[in-house]
Write a protein that holds these residues in place. Structure first.
Motif, PDB file in Angstrom:
ATOM      1  N   ALA A  27     -27.894 102.801  46.049  1.00 55.62           N
ATOM      2  CA  ALA A  27     -28.011 104.249  46.198  1.00 55.62           C
ATOM      3  C   ALA A  27     -28.314 104.658  47.638  1.00 55.62           C
ATOM      4  N   ARG A 205     -33.737 112.861  39.617  1.00 61.44           N
ATOM      5  CA  ARG A 205     -32.923 112.910  38.390  1.00 61.44           C
ATOM      6  C   ARG A 205     -31.737 113.849  38.557  1.00 61.44           C
ATOM      7  N   GLU A 206     -31.929 114.917  39.312  1.00 61.53           N
ATOM      8  CA  GLU A 206     -30.841 115.874  39.529  1.00 61.53           C
ATOM      9  C   GLU A 206     -29.828 115.323  40.527  1.00 61.53           C
ATOM     10  N   MET A 208     -29.315 112.002  41.566  1.00 57.19           N
ATOM     11  CA  MET A 208     -28.659 110.743  41.204  1.00 57.19           C
ATOM     12  C   MET A 208     -29.031 110.342  39.780  1.00 57.19           C
ATOM     13  N   PRO A 209     -28.624 111.152  38.791  1.00 58.87           N
ATOM     14  CA  PRO A 209     -29.020 110.903  37.401  1.00 58.87           C
ATOM     15  C   PRO A 209     -28.578 109.553  36.859  1.00 58.87           C
ATOM     16  N   GLU A 210     -27.360 109.124  37.191  1.00 55.21           N
ATOM     17  CA  GLU A 210     -26.851 107.867  36.643  1.00 55.21           C
ATOM     18  C   GLU A 210     -27.643 106.677  37.183  1.00 55.21           C
ATOM     19  N   PHE A 211     -27.968 106.707  38.464  1.00 54.13           N
ATOM     20  CA  PHE A 211     -28.695 105.587  39.048  1.00 54.13           C
ATOM     21  C   PHE A 211     -30.103 105.500  38.476  1.00 54.13           C
ATOM     22  N   ALA A 213     -31.106 106.616  35.566  1.00 56.83           N
ATOM     23  CA  ALA A 213     -30.991 106.179  34.177  1.00 56.83           C
ATOM     24  C   ALA A 213     -30.766 104.673  34.112  1.00 56.83           C
ATOM     25  N   GLN A 214     -29.954 104.147  35.014  1.00 56.43           N
ATOM     26  CA  GLN A 214     -29.676 102.713  35.041  1.00 56.43           C
ATOM     27  C   GLN A 214     -30.939 101.919  35.373  1.00 56.43           C
TER      28      GLN A 214
END
Length: 221
Positions: A27, A205-206, A208-211, A213-214
């Motif tokens: 990221a 979270r807003e 880089m939500p996918e990172f 969550a991962q």
């Protein structure tokens, strides 16, 4: 007889210096700036995974690191960049020049514990212009305890400078990288509740939500 067990230290990423489980390198985003940025890092700081000096050197394009050790300090000539005025960020400095051509400015940040940074500041005072910034609010550097209000990490100091100079895009990108570094650092320490509290006040979270969550997916043992 009881058997003693020695836990092996976790393997760390050579980039972000975090345990591989919490590596944030995928990221990472390079921050471009017209300023030339250098970090004077206390020799003890180079072994501290929480150091934001390491983060700064990874995040800022062209940033350089110089290690300071009493008796083996880098020479001023090795730090100064030709054609640029050196600004040393320090709370006891003068007000930031109102009109400055950013492409002619070099910024030197002192990276270490407060006592260490104070010792380095005394040594480099004659190298350039000491500049203070209008730094307000509370530090988001939750990986270390700031003893008194108004104290901020090395990365936060540079972010304040970006803001004061109108470099808002660079500031936003740098602050986001710090937020990710702190969150991952808290998780790596097993401080889950503190990490979630930190995350609730962050835009991670807003942004880089996918990172994020991962990172929270439970890994097989």
């Amino acid at each position: 007889m009881a058997r003693s067990v020695v836990l092996k230290p976790s393997v760390r990423c050579e980039g972000c210096r975090l345990p591989l489980r919490w590596c944030v390198c995928p990221a990472a985003e390079v921050v471009e700036t017209p300023l030339a940025v250098d970090v004077l890092m206390h020799h003890r700081e180079q072994w501290r995974p929480s150091s934001t000096g390491h983060l700064l050197c990874r995040a800022i394009a062209g940033a350089r690191r110089h290690v300071w050790r009493r008796g083996a300090e880098p020479a001023a000539e090795a730090v100064r960049r030709p054609g640029r005025e050196l600004w040393i960020l320090h709370p006891a400095g003068e007000e930031m020049p109102v009109e400055a051509k950013l492409e002619n400015v070099q910024v030197l940040l002192l990276d270490g514990a407060w006592r260490e940074a104070t010792a380095m500041a005394q040594e480099v005072a004659s190298w350039g212009r000491r500049v203070r910034l209008p730094m307000t609010g509370e530090s988001r550097y939750w990986l270390r305890t700031q003893q008194t209000g108004g104290r901020f990490s090395t990365v936060e100091a540079l972010a304040f400078l970006f803001g004061a100079l109108g470099l808002e895009e660079a500031r936003a990108k740098l602050e986001l990288q710090l937020e990710l570094h702190v969150y991952a650092g808290l998780r790596a320490r097993g401080q889950v509740e503190s990490a979630e509290e930190f995350l609730s006040g962050s835009r991670l979270r807003e942004a880089m939500p996918e990172f994020i969550a991962q990172m929270n997916v439970r890994r097989p043992r």
